[in-house]
Design a protein around this motif. Structure first.
Motif, mmCIF file in Angstrom:
data_model
loop_
_atom_site.group_PDB
_atom_site.id
_atom_site.type_symbol
_atom_site.label_atom_id
_atom_site.label_comp_id
_atom_site.label_asym_id
_atom_site.label_seq_id
_atom_site.Cartn_x
_atom_site.Cartn_y
_atom_site.Cartn_z
ATOM 1 N N ASN A 117 -4.619 7.088 1.187
ATOM 2 C CA ASN A 117 -6.046 7.001 1.526
ATOM 3 C C ASN A 117 -6.578 8.349 2.004
ATOM 4 O O ASN A 117 -7.719 8.725 1.712
ATOM 5 N N LEU A 143 -5.935 6.694 -6.969
ATOM 6 C CA LEU A 143 -5.998 5.231 -6.926
ATOM 7 C C LEU A 143 -5.103 4.622 -8.007
ATOM 8 O O LEU A 143 -4.369 3.650 -7.744
ATOM 9 N N ARG A 151 -3.885 -1.561 -1.735
ATOM 10 C CA ARG A 151 -5.173 -0.936 -1.437
ATOM 11 C C ARG A 151 -5.899 -1.783 -0.401
ATOM 12 O O ARG A 151 -5.774 -3.007 -0.413
ATOM 13 N N THR A 160 -9.460 2.218 1.515
ATOM 14 C CA THR A 160 -9.215 2.907 0.235
ATOM 15 C C THR A 160 -10.497 3.030 -0.581
ATOM 16 O O THR A 160 -10.868 4.111 -1.050
#
Length: 497
Positions: free
Chosen positions: A79, A98, A108, A112
């Protein structure tokens, strides 16, 4: 004993990380961590990634390599990297991070997605952003106000205003930031009426507009020349007791100046206790654009003498604009050189355009052409169009055939832009070359090219009315034409007197 030594070494590394002030220093600490066999410690990894992703000395490539080569990274460290990329010059890399999290099976969370959406907004990555939106819904995070605020912002940046409004309208929980996001999206997509609708609805729903709300709307008023609404917003600022800091004060100065009320802009400027370079620049540019060249240049001199503020690219744009209006060619050259060689500000296309305008207005067409040809950057069509307009006005001064050279170059770059062709046709007509003028207009007609109608705006009782050349809008104009005839007659009488 061994465990105590291990903890002592870890503590030393943590202390060093707290004192770290450069990537070089960080790499030395990292080497010490590896030598001490602490490279798999998740807490130390987090601190390494935090510094290389989020500190003022960040190196995102370094942070990236740390995570890719780690066996025990946590979602929080990824993150951090996403957050770093989202505010960098390569926001699209956050989308890659991601995807890497997905491949590694890392969970996630609500920390995030906001920064991924911010990255998608910066990169205008519509399709990737839509996939992220779908993932948010899939994981049941679509009721998180922070994520939803970023969704509104994302769709607004991608010019999908209907999607931005849909996300906002369906929000269960809202904050002032939510309202600011949808108002900003509307303004950036030229939906001014919708923006105002949300502003008034915001107050009806019990939310007090904050400083950011006012700055957003004042900026919109400045761009639209919407003076009456700008005054209303100024009144709200006073009634709510908002502090007139440099950001809010600059927005007010800019709004009044761009709306034509330079006197009131000057009053706000003089009353401000806290000014930054943007405040000075807004006032200088406002004065210059409304013909107060002398006052603009005097204010620039005052800024340089009486404050510790250094000029920026907008300041010099205002100064060059003032030189153009005042016909100060030599001063324009001087300020242009000073900008780069004294203040280290690399001239942008708008500054080169301002210099071409200075030379063109002074009738120095050959000098303007030479200036463009010697530019270190590729001249864009706007620069050539500026010079072509000057050539059409100063046709008698064009003994070197500059107009023909500029016309040829501009039509190579934009062969089907109607505005260019109209200028060329008018130049031929001015020179008595009627056949050529007719050929250009025939080319426009056969190609379906039309000149954009001239437009003017009138603000009356808080509303802006647009008028287009050769077009009668839906408004009742029966009373307007007699009024125009009366004003025309009045002006003729004044001239006779």
């Amino acid at each position: 004993m061994c465990n105590q030594k291990f903890l002592s070494k870890k503590h030393q590394c943590l202390v060093l990380l707290k004192l770290c002030s450069s990537i070089k220093h960080l790499s030395q600490i990292h080497a010490q961590i590896v030598i001490s066999n602490l490279h798999q410690d998740s807490f130390l990894l987090t601190e390494l990634v935090r510094f290389s992703s989020l500190s003022p000395f960040k190196d995102l490539s370094y942070a990236h390599s740390l995570l890719v080569n780690s066996l025990n990274s946590t979602p929080s460290t990824w993150n951090m990297l996403i957050r770093g990329y989202a505010s960098s010059t390569s926001p699209q890399n956050a989308i890659w991070v991601l995807k890497e999290m997905r491949k590694r099976g890392l969970k996630r969370n609500k920390l995030t997605y906001p920064f991924v959406l911010k990255a998608c907004a910066e990169a205008e990555a519509l399709e990737d952003g839509r996939k992220v939106h779908g993932e948010v819904v899939k994981h049941g995070l679509d009721d998180d106000v922070y994520i939803e605020n970023n969704l509104v912002h994302f769709y607004g940046c991608c010019k999908k205003i209907m999607d931005a409004k849909k996300v906002f309208d369906e929000m269960v929980e809202r904050t002032v930031v939510s309202w600011n996001a949808v108002i900003t999206s509307c303004i950036e997509n030229f939906c001014i009426e919708d923006a105002l609708g949300y502003f008034f609805k915001m107050k009806d729903c019990g939310f007090d507009p904050d400083e950011t709300t006012m700055i957003i709307l004042l900026s919109a008023c400045a761009e639209q020349g919407f003076l009456s609404l700008g005054r209303l917003l100024h009144l709200q600022v006073i009634e709510r007791g908002l502090v007139l800091n440099s950001q809010l004060g600059t927005a007010l100065v800019d709004m009044y100046a761009k709306s034509g009320n330079v006197g009131y802009a000057s009053r706000v400027f003089e009353r401000m206790e806290e000014k930054n370079v943007w405040t000075w620049s807004a006032m200088i540019l406002g004065l210059a654009q409304h013909g107060f060249a002398k006052e603009a240049l005097e204010l620039f001199v005052k800024m340089m003498k009486n404050s510790c503020i250094r000029p920026n690219y907008v300041t010099f744009l205002g100064v060059l604009c003032a030189c153009s209006h005042a016909g100060l060619v030599d001063d324009g050259y001087c300020y242009f050189r000073e900008m780069e060689y004294v203040h280290g500000i690399k001239p942008m296309s708008v500054h080169y355009g301002a210099m071409v305008d200075i030379l063109g207005r002074a009738g120095r067409l050959k000098d303007a052409y030479t200036f463009i040809m010697n530019m270190p950057i590729e001249p864009d069509p706007i620069l050539w169009r500026t010079l072509l307009s000057a050539c059409s006005i100063r046709n008698a001064n064009d003994t070197d055939g500059i107009g023909d050279k500029v016309r040829k170059r501009l039509l190579e770059l934009e062969p089907r832009r109607s505005g260019n062709l109209v200028i060329v046709a008018n130049m031929y007509a001015e020179a008595g070359m009627w056949d050529r003028a007719a050929n250009v207009r025939r080319f426009m007609r056969d190609g379906g090219l039309k000149k954009m109608a001239g437009e003017s705006c009138l603000e009356l009782n808080g509303s802006i009315y647009q008028f287009f050349s050769g077009y009668d809008s839906q408004f009742d104009l029966d009373g307007i034409y007699p009024l125009l005839d009366t004003l025309t007659l009045h002006m003729k009488i004044i001239n006779l007197l």
